[in-house]
Design an enzyme around this catalytic site. Structure first.
Site, PDB file in Angstrom:
ATOM      1  N   THR A 158     -26.172 -14.519  -7.618  1.00 16.07           N
ATOM      2  CA  THR A 158     -27.143 -14.485  -8.720  1.00 16.07           C
ATOM      3  C   THR A 158     -27.633 -15.884  -9.074  1.00 16.07           C
ATOM      4  O   THR A 158     -28.732 -16.037  -9.593  1.00 16.07           O
ATOM      5  CB  THR A 158     -26.511 -13.885  -9.989  1.00 16.07           C
ATOM      6  OG1 THR A 158     -25.318 -14.612 -10.289  1.00 16.07           O
ATOM      7  CG2 THR A 158     -26.182 -12.412  -9.816  1.00 16.07           C
ATOM      8  N   ASP A 159     -26.807 -16.900  -8.796  1.00 14.97           N
ATOM      9  CA  ASP A 159     -27.147 -18.229  -9.355  1.00 14.97           C
ATOM     10  C   ASP A 159     -28.485 -18.765  -8.838  1.00 14.97           C
ATOM     11  O   ASP A 159     -29.301 -19.247  -9.617  1.00 14.97           O
ATOM     12  CB  ASP A 159     -25.998 -19.242  -9.186  1.00 14.97           C
ATOM     13  CG  ASP A 159     -25.558 -19.498  -7.756  1.00 14.97           C
ATOM     14  OD1 ASP A 159     -26.065 -18.825  -6.842  1.00 14.97           O
ATOM     15  OD2 ASP A 159     -24.705 -20.398  -7.558  1.00 14.97           O
ATOM     16  N   GLY A 199     -11.957 -24.087   3.455  1.00 13.72           N
ATOM     17  CA  GLY A 199     -12.234 -22.872   4.228  1.00 13.72           C
ATOM     18  C   GLY A 199     -11.546 -21.626   3.715  1.00 13.72           C
ATOM     19  O   GLY A 199     -11.431 -20.639   4.435  1.00 13.72           O
ATOM     20  N   SER A 228     -13.419 -25.899  -2.131  1.00 13.34           N
ATOM     21  CA  SER A 228     -12.906 -27.260  -2.030  1.00 13.34           C
ATOM     22  C   SER A 228     -14.078 -28.232  -1.898  1.00 13.34           C
ATOM     23  O   SER A 228     -13.976 -29.391  -2.298  1.00 13.34           O
ATOM     24  CB  SER A 228     -11.972 -27.385  -0.832  1.00 13.34           C
ATOM     25  OG  SER A 228     -12.655 -27.029   0.341  1.00 13.34           O
ATOM     26  N   SER A 229     -15.187 -27.751  -1.375  1.00 19.78           N
ATOM     27  CA  SER A 229     -16.349 -28.642  -1.213  1.00 19.78           C
ATOM     28  C   SER A 229     -16.869 -29.117  -2.573  1.00 19.78           C
ATOM     29  O   SER A 229     -17.059 -30.319  -2.784  1.00 19.78           O
ATOM     30  CB  SER A 229     -17.460 -27.933  -0.438  1.00 19.78           C
ATOM     31  OG  SER A 229     -17.684 -26.647  -0.953  1.00 19.78           O
ATOM     32  N   GLU A 274     -25.066 -31.263  -1.512  1.00 18.31           N
ATOM     33  CA  GLU A 274     -24.745 -30.165  -0.598  1.00 18.31           C
ATOM     34  C   GLU A 274     -26.004 -29.686   0.141  1.00 18.31           C
ATOM     35  O   GLU A 274     -25.971 -29.404   1.326  1.00 18.31           O
ATOM     36  CB  GLU A 274     -24.109 -29.032  -1.404  1.00 18.31           C
ATOM     37  CG  GLU A 274     -23.543 -27.964  -0.549  1.00 18.31           C
ATOM     38  CD  GLU A 274     -22.188 -27.460  -1.057  1.00 18.31           C
ATOM     39  OE1 GLU A 274     -21.516 -28.159  -1.834  1.00 18.31           O
ATOM     40  OE2 GLU A 274     -21.837 -26.361  -0.662  1.00 18.31           O
ATOM     41  N   ASP A 313     -20.617 -23.293  -8.193  1.00 22.73           N
ATOM     42  CA  ASP A 313     -19.347 -23.922  -7.843  1.00 22.73           C
ATOM     43  C   ASP A 313     -19.139 -25.222  -8.620  1.00 22.73           C
ATOM     44  O   ASP A 313     -18.062 -25.468  -9.165  1.00 22.73           O
ATOM     45  CB  ASP A 313     -19.291 -24.222  -6.328  1.00 22.73           C
ATOM     46  CG  ASP A 313     -19.525 -22.969  -5.492  1.00 22.73           C
ATOM     47  OD1 ASP A 313     -19.440 -21.869  -6.041  1.00 22.73           O
ATOM     48  OD2 ASP A 313     -19.805 -23.113  -4.289  1.00 22.73           O
ATOM     49  N   TYR A 356     -26.065 -17.277   4.640  1.00 23.44           N
ATOM     50  CA  TYR A 356     -26.267 -17.576   3.210  1.00 23.44           C
ATOM     51  C   TYR A 356     -27.739 -17.910   2.961  1.00 23.44           C
ATOM     52  O   TYR A 356     -28.385 -17.337   2.083  1.00 23.44           O
ATOM     53  CB  TYR A 356     -25.369 -18.748   2.798  1.00 23.44           C
ATOM     54  CG  TYR A 356     -25.453 -19.068   1.332  1.00 23.44           C
ATOM     55  CD1 TYR A 356     -24.552 -18.521   0.427  1.00 23.44           C
ATOM     56  CD2 TYR A 356     -26.446 -19.915   0.832  1.00 23.44           C
ATOM     57  CE1 TYR A 356     -24.632 -18.813  -0.928  1.00 23.44           C
ATOM     58  CE2 TYR A 356     -26.541 -20.202  -0.509  1.00 23.44           C
ATOM     59  CZ  TYR A 356     -25.623 -19.654  -1.388  1.00 23.44           C
ATOM     60  OH  TYR A 356     -25.719 -19.941  -2.728  1.00 23.44           O
TER      61      TYR A 356
HETATM   62  C1  GLA Z   1     -21.400 -19.820  -2.760  1.00 21.22           C
HETATM   63  C2  GLA Z   1     -22.413 -20.788  -3.365  1.00 21.22           C
HETATM   64  C3  GLA Z   1     -22.675 -20.452  -4.841  1.00 21.22           C
HETATM   65  C4  GLA Z   1     -23.027 -18.971  -5.011  1.00 21.22           C
HETATM   66  C5  GLA Z   1     -22.016 -18.093  -4.273  1.00 21.22           C
HETATM   67  C6  GLA Z   1     -22.423 -16.641  -4.268  1.00 21.22           C
HETATM   68  O1  GLA Z   1     -20.139 -19.994  -3.346  1.00 21.22           O
HETATM   69  O2  GLA Z   1     -21.955 -22.111  -3.265  1.00 21.22           O
HETATM   70  O3  GLA Z   1     -23.687 -21.269  -5.352  1.00 21.22           O
HETATM   71  O4  GLA Z   1     -24.340 -18.717  -4.590  1.00 21.22           O
HETATM   72  O5  GLA Z   1     -21.837 -18.496  -2.937  1.00 21.22           O
HETATM   73  O6  GLA Z   1     -22.473 -16.131  -5.556  1.00 21.22           O
END
Ligand code: GLA
Length: 356
Positions: free
Chosen positions: A18-19, A103, A108-109, A141, A153, A202
């Site tokens: 959703t972000d 991983g 962790s990133s 990133e 994150d 992604y």
């Molecule tokens: C990863 C991305 C986040 C988010 C999630 C899915 O963790 O880093 O920004 O999009 O996937 O909700």
């Protein structure tokens, strides 16, 4: 002068993908993280040492993404962004240690980016607001790692609070700590299957959800309810992708009401719905993640389970009673191993404080 910073990993609780669709999300910082400590150097060199990943050296002048040792890109990307923000960052030595394995879907990133940013701001006497730091790490990133990730994150790693979930509204940038029902634990279970090409998948989902919003004439999928979506025409694939994101936003809103009533069981039921939607609509689950969720949901004391984070591998999160967590984690690991032949690394986590 030496400086030191700690940033925790995170677990996404509800609000999957959703972000970057300007939506809402609930996550939590966990009680595992990375510590970066370092000092300035006067020879323009950056030297990195990680207890698990090894050593690396480069000069500030030569800063560029590394193809071989990709873990260093999280650090170097932050340096690049700080420089581009006009801050004068010079050489430094840094050591990285912690109990957040890469991983495993624990981000962790983001923890490495955030801890690096905190340390460098201190070493080079610069200040940025916490939200600016989160956004700078996200840009690192995008540009140095090549994943077009949202802000979840980094925000969670920075704004986490012990015993609380982090609510984040990716349109207004509102961040709120939401008390989480006491007596509950989170079990994060890695699927044990190596992920491949997940960055591509992604980014592809990001593109599909953008296309769905465009086909609906919306700024973002944030701007439509599940009921309205059901009445609109959309090609089947885009409909499924949109249904996931729109449904997740709705589940986060319902979850806020449940959390205000301390309803852990209700929250768990939403996690199960979320996973089902990942499986059917967003197609970001895998057979292994499905199996982990299926096994968890059959164990007594479990409130709910779902994949967490980007998906396509990675990890699941299981919500359960704290007093039962060790037993449940054990049974989950054993049954999963028996049925899949794979070994899952499991972490029983508490909702913890953010970076410091
Ligand atoms: C990863 C991305 C986040 C988010 C999630 C899915 O963790 O880093 O920004 O999009 O996937 O909700």
């Amino acid at each position: 002068m030496r400086a030191e910073a700690y940033a925790p990993g995170r677990v996404e609780l509800l609000g999957n993908h959703t972000d970057y669709n300007q939506g809402v999300v609930l996550a939590a910082a966990i009680d595992r993280g990375l510590k970066v400590s370092g000092e300035r150097r006067h020879d323009g060199r950056i030297t990195l040492r990680s207890s698990s990943m090894g050593r690396f050296e480069i000069t500030v002048e030569d800063l560029r993404p590394e193809n071989e040792r990709r873990w260093v890109n999280y650090v170097l990307g932050v340096v690049r962004e700080l420089l581009d923000a006009g801050l004068s960052i010079g050489g430094f030595s840094a050591e990285i240690e912690g109990d957040l394995p890469p991983g495993c879907g624990l981000s962790s990133s983001a923890a490495l980016e955030v801890a690096t940013a905190f340390v460098l701001l201190r070493l080079f006497n610069a200040r940025l607001s916490l939200l600016e730091i989160a956004k700078l790490c996200q840009r690192a990133e995008h540009r140095f790692v090549g994943v077009q990730s949202g802000l979840l994150d980094q925000v969670t790693s920075i704004f986490g609070r012990s015993g609380h979930a982090v609510f984040f509204d990716a349109r207004s940038d509102e961040v709120r700590a939401i008390p989480f029902p006491p007596g509950l634990a989170l079990i994060i279970a890695e699927s044990g299957k190596k992920r491949e090409l997940t960055e591509g998948l992604y980014n592809q989902r990001r593109e599909e959800t953008r296309a769905a919003a465009e086909a609906l004439g919306l700024v973002a999928l944030r701007d439509i309810s599940p009921n309205e979506l059901a009445k609109r025409d959309l090609p089947p694939l885009l409909r499924r992708r949109a249904a996931h994101v729109v449904g997740e936003n709705e589940r986060v809103r319902r979850a806020l009401v449940l959390l205000a009533q301390n309803d852990g069981r209700g929250f768990g039921a939403l996690m199960n719905e979320s996973h089902e939607s990942s499986r059917q609509n967003f197609e970001n689950s895998t057979a292994e993640l499905d199996l982990l969720v299926e096994i968890a949901c059959d164990l007594p004391g479990v409130y709910g389970a779902r994949l967490t984070g980007g998906g396509f591998g990675g990890a699941t999160v299981t919500l359960c009673e704290n007093v039962e967590a060790a037993r449940i984690a054990d049974e989950l690991a054993q049954t999963y191993n028996r049925r899949s032949g794979l070994k899952s690394r499991l972490f029983v986590c508490a909702l913890a404080d953010g970076a410091r």
